[in-house]
Design a protein around this motif. Structure first.
Motif, PDB file in Angstrom:
ATOM      1  N   TYR A  43      23.741  98.117 -13.249  1.00  0.00           N
ATOM      2  CA  TYR A  43      23.098  97.456 -14.389  1.00  0.00           C
ATOM      3  C   TYR A  43      22.275  96.289 -13.893  1.00  0.00           C
ATOM      4  N   CYS A  60      22.482  92.249 -20.481  1.00  0.00           N
ATOM      5  CA  CYS A  60      21.800  93.439 -20.000  1.00  0.00           C
ATOM      6  C   CYS A  60      20.290  93.312 -20.242  1.00  0.00           C
ATOM      7  N   CYS A  68      21.276  97.328 -26.038  1.00  0.00           N
ATOM      8  CA  CYS A  68      22.526  97.340 -25.282  1.00  0.00           C
ATOM      9  C   CYS A  68      23.112  95.922 -25.319  1.00  0.00           C
ATOM     10  N   HIS A  85      28.591  98.456 -21.768  1.00  0.00           N
ATOM     11  CA  HIS A  85      27.180  98.774 -22.008  1.00  0.00           C
ATOM     12  C   HIS A  85      27.057 100.046 -22.840  1.00  0.00           C
ATOM     13  N   CYS A  87      23.982 101.414 -22.452  1.00  0.00           N
ATOM     14  CA  CYS A  87      22.970 102.051 -21.606  1.00  0.00           C
ATOM     15  C   CYS A  87      23.641 102.715 -20.396  1.00  0.00           C
TER      16      CYS A  87
HETATM   17 ZN   LIG Z   1      23.211  97.772 -20.624  1.00  0.00          ZN
END
Ligand SMILES: [Zn+2]
Length: 135
Positions: A43, A60, A68, A85, A87
């Protein structure tokens, strides 16, 4: 010129004192577009805020794009808190970012001989000017 030297010193000091615990967690800090980006577990994070305790909340970088809400809270390279997360982590992308950052640092380092060469020439010219003025 000052900025360039300053950046070089910053990068150098960062390299000479790597946080051992930060490395243990795989925390990587890179410079991008004037800001610091934290790479961790595939990330990417940008700094959100700093608490009075010195803990820093990173969010994020996809927060705006994909909403996110993943965050990570770090104090002295220790992870205090993590939120999940929505994502997908991209390890390859982070590896590439690290590589690009290293390349950038190398380019900055290679400016150093150019700077000292410039300084030497500059001093010669100054001395010549002083001589001319004295005559
Ligand atoms: Zn994320």
């Amino acid at each position: 010129m000052y900025l360039l030297i300053h950046t070089h010193i910053l990068l150098f000091s960062e390299e000479s004192s790597p946080g051992p615990s930060g490395e243990k967690y795989g925390l990587k800090y890179i410079n991008r577009k004037g800001g610091t980006v934290l790479l961790y577990a595939g990330y990417q994070f940008t700094k959100k805020c700093t608490y009075k305790s010195g803990a820093i909340v990173w969010e994020c970088h996809l927060r705006k794009k994909t909403k996110c809400t993943g965050t990570i809270t770090i104090r002295q390279n220790q992870i205090l808190k993590e939120t999940s997360h929505s994502c997908t982590p991209d390890f390859d992308k982070n590896l590439l970012e690290c590589y690009m950052d290293k390349c950038k640092k190398k380019i900055v380092s290679s400016y150093e001989p150019a700077i000292s060469d410039f300084n030497a020439k500059y001093h010669k010219i100054l001395k010549k000017l002083e001589k001319l003025e004295g005559e």
